[in-house]
Design a protein around this motif. Structure first.
Motif, short mmCIF file in Angstrom:
data_model
loop_
_atom_site.label_atom_id
_atom_site.label_comp_id
_atom_site.label_asym_id
_atom_site.label_seq_id
_atom_site.Cartn_x
_atom_site.Cartn_y
_atom_site.Cartn_z
N ILE A 1 -38.78 7.97 -23.05
CA ILE A 1 -39.02 6.72 -22.37
C ILE A 1 -39.91 5.99 -23.38
O ILE A 1 -40.87 6.67 -23.71
CB ILE A 1 -39.31 7.14 -20.96
N PRO A 2 -40.09 4.77 -23.15
CA PRO A 2 -41.15 4.04 -23.86
C PRO A 2 -42.69 4.41 -23.30
O PRO A 2 -42.58 4.56 -21.98
CB PRO A 2 -40.80 2.37 -23.64
N GLN A 3 -43.39 4.57 -24.22
CA GLN A 3 -44.82 5.14 -23.83
C GLN A 3 -45.68 4.04 -22.60
O GLN A 3 -45.93 4.61 -21.69
CB GLN A 3 -45.73 5.23 -25.02
N PRO A 4 -45.33 2.73 -22.92
CA PRO A 4 -45.98 1.86 -21.82
C PRO A 4 -45.27 1.92 -20.39
O PRO A 4 -45.98 2.09 -19.28
CB PRO A 4 -45.50 0.54 -22.38
N ALA A 5 -44.09 2.58 -20.31
CA ALA A 5 -43.54 3.00 -19.02
C ALA A 5 -44.09 4.08 -18.46
O ALA A 5 -44.33 4.27 -17.39
CB ALA A 5 -41.97 3.17 -19.30
N VAL A 6 -44.24 5.10 -19.61
CA VAL A 6 -44.78 6.70 -18.97
C VAL A 6 -46.31 6.28 -18.56
O VAL A 6 -46.64 6.78 -17.61
CB VAL A 6 -44.93 7.47 -20.25
N ASP A 7 -46.88 5.41 -19.35
CA ASP A 7 -48.27 5.32 -18.97
C ASP A 7 -48.45 4.50 -17.46
O ASP A 7 -49.41 4.80 -16.69
CB ASP A 7 -49.04 4.19 -20.01
N SER A 8 -47.52 3.58 -17.33
CA SER A 8 -47.63 2.86 -15.85
C SER A 8 -47.42 3.70 -14.99
O SER A 8 -48.03 3.66 -13.92
CB SER A 8 -46.65 1.91 -15.95
N VAL A 9 -46.47 4.80 -14.97
CA VAL A 9 -46.11 5.78 -13.70
C VAL A 9 -47.42 6.55 -13.61
O VAL A 9 -47.64 6.93 -12.37
CB VAL A 9 -44.76 6.30 -13.92
N ASN A 10 -47.90 7.23 -14.82
CA ASN A 10 -49.10 7.73 -14.70
C ASN A 10 -50.16 7.45 -14.06
O ASN A 10 -50.73 7.97 -13.40
CB ASN A 10 -49.26 8.55 -16.10
N LYS A 11 -50.34 6.08 -14.29
CA LYS A 11 -51.78 5.35 -13.79
C LYS A 11 -51.36 5.09 -12.64
O LYS A 11 -52.28 5.22 -11.62
CB LYS A 11 -51.68 3.93 -14.58
N ASN A 12 -50.15 4.52 -12.05
CA ASN A 12 -49.97 3.92 -10.61
C ASN A 12 -49.61 5.31 -9.76
O ASN A 12 -49.69 5.03 -8.45
CB ASN A 12 -48.70 2.94 -10.47
N LEU A 13 -49.25 6.24 -10.14
CA LEU A 13 -48.67 7.50 -9.39
C LEU A 13 -47.46 7.17 -8.68
O LEU A 13 -47.23 8.41 -7.83
CB LEU A 13 -49.86 7.99 -8.74
N VAL A 14 -46.71 6.29 -8.45
CA VAL A 14 -45.63 5.92 -7.88
C VAL A 14 -44.86 4.86 -8.52
O VAL A 14 -45.44 3.95 -9.24
CB VAL A 14 -46.31 5.62 -6.43
N ALA A 15 -43.74 5.08 -8.33
CA ALA A 15 -42.54 4.10 -8.82
C ALA A 15 -41.26 3.87 -8.04
O ALA A 15 -41.05 4.87 -7.15
CB ALA A 15 -42.32 4.58 -10.15
N LEU A 16 -40.74 2.65 -8.21
CA LEU A 16 -39.44 2.56 -7.86
C LEU A 16 -38.51 2.33 -8.47
O LEU A 16 -38.78 1.58 -9.59
CB LEU A 16 -39.42 1.15 -6.76
N LYS A 17 -37.24 3.23 -8.69
CA LYS A 17 -36.36 3.16 -9.55
C LYS A 17 -35.14 2.81 -9.17
O LYS A 17 -34.64 3.09 -8.26
CB LYS A 17 -36.33 4.39 -10.31
N GLY A 18 -34.74 1.43 -9.54
CA GLY A 18 -33.07 1.02 -9.23
C GLY A 18 -32.24 2.01 -9.81
O GLY A 18 -32.59 2.70 -10.96
N PRO A 19 -30.96 1.96 -9.51
CA PRO A 19 -29.92 2.59 -10.16
C PRO A 19 -29.88 2.72 -11.60
O PRO A 19 -30.01 1.49 -12.17
CB PRO A 19 -28.52 2.37 -9.50
N LEU A 20 -29.65 3.63 -12.40
CA LEU A 20 -29.66 3.67 -14.00
C LEU A 20 -28.20 4.14 -14.18
O LEU A 20 -27.98 5.32 -13.66
CB LEU A 20 -30.69 4.42 -14.78
N ALA A 21 -27.42 3.71 -14.84
CA ALA A 21 -26.13 4.31 -15.31
C ALA A 21 -26.14 5.49 -16.08
O ALA A 21 -27.06 5.40 -16.83
CB ALA A 21 -25.44 3.15 -16.26
N THR A 22 -25.45 6.31 -15.91
CA THR A 22 -25.20 7.57 -16.56
C THR A 22 -24.16 7.50 -17.72
O THR A 22 -23.05 7.42 -17.02
CB THR A 22 -25.09 8.83 -15.62
N PRO A 23 -24.48 7.52 -18.80
CA PRO A 23 -23.47 7.32 -19.91
C PRO A 23 -22.46 8.28 -19.88
O PRO A 23 -22.77 9.65 -19.92
CB PRO A 23 -23.98 7.06 -21.18
N VAL A 24 -21.23 7.91 -20.15
CA VAL A 24 -20.09 8.82 -20.54
C VAL A 24 -19.94 8.97 -21.81
O VAL A 24 -19.92 8.02 -22.61
CB VAL A 24 -18.69 8.44 -19.65
N GLY A 25 -20.05 10.26 -22.46
CA GLY A 25 -19.72 10.38 -23.78
C GLY A 25 -20.86 11.34 -24.17
O GLY A 25 -21.63 12.10 -23.51
N LYS A 26 -21.15 11.51 -25.56
CA LYS A 26 -21.83 12.35 -26.09
C LYS A 26 -23.11 11.52 -26.79
O LYS A 26 -22.57 10.09 -27.61
CB LYS A 26 -21.30 13.34 -27.01
#
Length: 186
Positions: free
Chosen positions: A86-111
């Motif tokens: 995951i991009p470092q700015p996103a990781v830093d944001s979650v670690n700083k805020n301690l809470v996140a809302l995540k919308g649906p993310l597609a799970t790719p089919v394939g390898k």
């Protein structure tokens, strides 16, 4: 029993550098309000229908005057040392805020790449998905007075893609063995 979990966690950390953590109290939140008196919450809109659903939740929270300021982040994955990250700015944001809302993310089919949902779970140590299920007063269902909690393990087995890897490996071995038997006409 919690002591045994913590001891096992410390042993895991020493041997692998990784450890699970356990909440001391359910529902405990240590976030701090910002200068405006609101909580900062990381917003991962998701993809597909994710942005639409995330916008609806943001609108509902706004209408309810929930004291939140949203911090949108991009979680477009990248490969670092052969691992989906995951991009470092996103990781830093979650670690700083301690809470996140995540919308649906597609799970790719394939390898070739790991699911972003699994990457998020592993990055933030989201070991379990806790889903309470309670009857709603005034809404008739086949069962009355339901009060249960489903706890689904998120980082091992089927949800970690380990089972798929194992089954694919077994399938290849079986096909290879069958091919050898066919060539030898056994």
């Amino acid at each position: 029993m919690l002591r045994n979990f913590r001891a096992a966690s410390m042993s895991l950390k020493k041997s692998t550098g990784l450890a699970r953590t356990y909440a001391s109290f359910a529902g405990e939140f240590h976030g701090q309000k910002n200068a405006n008196g609101n909580y900062n919450v990381t917003l991962i809109e998701g993809d597909g229908i994710g942005p639409e659903i995330s916008k609806a939740v943001v609108d509902i929270y706004s209408a309810a005057k929930v004291p939140i300021e949203w911090e949108p982040v991009d979680v477009t994955p990248s490969l670092i040392n052969g691992r989906t990250t995951i991009p470092q700015p996103a990781v830093d944001s979650v670690n700083k805020n301690l809470v996140a809302l995540k919308g649906p993310l597609a799970t790719p089919v394939g390898k070739g790449h790991q699911s972003m949902n699994l990457t998020l779970r592993r990055t933030f140590g989201l070991f379990a998905n806790v889903r309470p299920c309670n009857s709603i007063e005034g809404y008739k269902t086949p069962y009355d007075n339901v009060e249960t909690v489903l706890i689904r393990e998120n980082t091992e087995g089927e949800y970690s893609e380990l089972l798929n890897t194992l089954l694919n490996t077994l399938d290849k071995l079986t096909n290879h063995t069958l091919l050898l038997f066919t060539r030898l006409q056994l």
